[in-house]
Design a protein around this motif. Structure first.
Motif: not given
Lengths: 302, 329
Positions: A74-75, A132-139, A154-157, A216-223
């Protein structure tokens, strides 16, 4: 203190995205002395490219084995298409005006912004699109601070992209040519640097980074919305100026700073005033350091 | 040498403007379509704004990206004065123009230390701050809903209201444009106007020649903002309401595009640019959803065809011709 640390983490995340966009502004400015006002729209279109790639790659992303590959694709897709878009914009809207009065390319940039916004609006519709977040969210929780694996991604990439950019500019032949062109265009031409080619490469890299930022913006804010490019672009441009426009580490620092300021402003003041806070600090810093934090102090020679 | 044919010479020089002015005055009498007149009033307000921004960007060469801010200050000043203290339109016009001037001159403070694109971003940031402040100071500005119930203007003596019809506004705006053209041409040729041009071309050389950069910059921001304040007051009085949406970055950018597209520093060019960009969307109405897309494309095409603007300023024209031949500026 809890609020402070939490907002710092959130601010750094969004700051990474601003920094990626700011790099495009600052590189183009350093080499072509041009404020690429359409850059924010490239970022926005990049997010939509990501959404499009997602719709094609859904089967790949939903199976656990190939999800990582899916995110990577996707990226890759969004960055490649954004890069091409940037090159096309430069070729048709800026290159013919290279010897025109300085403000002329600014107006074509505004035209390009209208064009891109409306194309996206016509293709995807004017309402918010869920991303979509694209990845399974883990907190994760560390002390009182919570963060997600998405923020780490996001930070790493972003850091990875910035390091690759730094290595490219420092050590590759093209990177050397870019620095030469930024330093002295006439002298660079004399030793055989092809201005048109290098400027195209600059737009290519800057737009690819903006495309990555868009996903990244899309993944982070989901909209995402076709209007998003305007404010994000404005803040990224602010970040580039804050760091000292034309200065690559400056853009990274400026982006992070704007993100953190915004995060803290939202945490301590109110989210309505957070943008005022960022602009206010910008004006203050520029009053005391008129060429940005890391900008070279140009001594006027007579 | 005896003056021969002075009349003929003068006649040729003034014929075209005279015909255009006459046509402009006759327009609402011949074309009675209320919508067309309303569109022309909006275009007229944009002409006023473009003339004002031209002082800052065209004459003085300072890139201003927050021109919507003094426009907003003018509009809100009249709105607040009128709603709370029932200040009538004409004194309100003067007061709001003065408020905008004072406010606009604040923008010049960073201009004394910053140059070029750094200054541009400060004007942009300050413009955004104004818009966000209008949006969030709910008690004073009414927040996102804005202020309602602003009085329409009345005539000097008769006390007749302008009301909601566009006709009277058309003549008001047209007369103001004519006054502005006359004044700005005088300012352009005055020592101040020439100081601006000198500063635009080379700040250092200008200051060496004894031009006080500070007062030159302050006066450019001041005059430009004064004109924006006038436009803001008329806008508020005509609409009867003001809200922050009308003063966002897009307005600053559109007015800037009018100035650059028409020809930086050239008064007739700027008017043409303002007319072109404010009427173009109306002509594209038939294309419906594709309207703004075509508008963007048209902006690019116009700029590529005439990089120096529709009518460039004389000096700029020559500079561009030189650059095209490969000479250095």
């Amino acid at each position: 203190m809890d609020v402070f640390l939490q907002q710092l983490v959130n601010g750094l995340t969004i700051g990474m995205i601003y920094a990626l966009i700011a790099l495009g502004y600052t590189m183009v400015y350093g080499i072509a002395q041009l404020i690429n006002f359409a850059h924010g729209e490239v970022f926005m279109v990049g997010a939509y490219f990501g959404l499009f790639a997602y719709s094609i790659l859904t089967p790949l992303l939903s199976s656990p084995g190939s999800a990582t590959l899916g995110v990577f694709l996707v990226f890759l897709f969004a960055m490649t298409l954004s890069a091409l878009l940037g090159v096309v914009i430069e070729r048709f809207a800026y290159r013919p005006l290279r010897h025109a009065p300085r403000l002329a390319p600014l107006i074509t940039a505004i035209g390009v912004s209208f064009l891109l916004q409306n194309i996206i609006m016509l293709v995807f519709g004017p309402s918010d699109k869920s991303f979509p977040s694209l990845i399974e969210s883990v907190t994760y929780t560390a002390g009182s601070v919570t963060f997600t694996n998405l923020q780490i991604l996001i930070a790493a990439s972003s850091v990875l992209l910035m390091i690759s950019l730094h290595v490219f500019i420092r050590h590759s032949r093209t990177g050397k040519a870019m620095r030469a062109l930024a330093d002295d265009r006439d002298a660079a031409n004399l030793v055989g640097v092809n201005t048109n080619r290098i400027i195209s490469v600059t737009f290519l890299i800057g737009s690819a980074l903006a495309g990555a930022g868009g996903v990244m913006f899309g993944m982070y804010y989901n909209t995402i919305n076709f209007h998003d490019g305007y404010l994000a672009g404005l803040k990224a441009f602010t970040a580039a100026v804050l760091g000292g426009i034309g200065n690559i580490p400056g853009a990274m620092i400026g982006g992070l700073l704007i993100g953190v300021l915004e995060g803290l402003g939202a945490g301590y003041l109110s989210s309505e005033w957070k943008n005022v806070f960022a602009f206010f600090i910008l004006i203050l810093i520029l009053l005391f350091r008129p060429s940005g934090l890391l900008g070279a102090r140009v001594v006027k020679k007579v | 040498m005896p003056k021969k044919n002075t009349f003929l010479f003068e006649w040729k020089k003034y014929a075209l403007p005279a015909v255009l002015i006459l046509a402009a005055f006759l327009f609402p009498l011949i074309n009675r379509n209320a919508y067309h007149i309303d569109v022309m009033v909006t275009a007229g307000l944009f002409i006023i704004l473009a003339l004002g921004l031209n002082v800052i960007v065209g004459f003085a060469g300072i890139l201003h990206l927050g021109y919507a801010a003094p426009f907003a200050v003018g509009a809100y000043t009249y709105a607040l004065l009128n709603i709370h203290w029932h200040v009538p339109f004409w004194p309100g016009l003067v007061l709001s123009a003065l408020a905008a001037t004072g406010f606009g001159m604040l923008f010049a403070i960073p201009a004394l230390r910053l140059g070029g694109d750094y200054l541009a971003i400060v004007t942009l940031g300050a413009g955004e701050i104004v818009r966000i402040a209008l949006n969030n100071l709910d008690e004073i500005t009414g927040g996102p809903n804005g202020l309602l119930g602003i009085d329409h203007p009345d005539l000097f003596f008769a006390g007749t209201e302008f009301g909601v019809k566009s006709g009277p506004y058309y003549f008001l705006v047209l007369s103001l444009i004519l006054v502005l053209i006359f004044l700005l041409r005088r300012v352009e040729a005055s020592p101040l106007g020439r100081a601006w041009v000198a500063m635009r071309e080379d700040e250092l050389a200008a200051s060496c020649m004894g031009i006080n950069l500070m007062s030159a910059k302050l006066s450019a921001f001041g005059l430009g903002s004064f004109i924006a304040g006038i436009a803001g007051c008329i806008f508020a009085a005509k609409q009867g309401t003001v809200s922050p949406d009308s003063f966002d970055f897009v307005i600053s950018v559109m007015v800037l595009a009018m100035v650059v597209l028409g020809g930086l520093g050239n008064i007739s060019g700027v008017i043409l640019g303002a007319l072109a960009l404010s009427l173009l969307p109306e002509f594209l109405r038939g294309f419906d959803a594709y309207r703004m897309l075509l508008f963007g494309a048209a902006m690019i095409a116009m700029m590529l065809l005439r990089p120096q603007g529709i009518l460039g300023e004389k000096r700029h024209r020559e500079e561009y011709a030189g650059a095209a031949r490969g000479e250095k500026a």
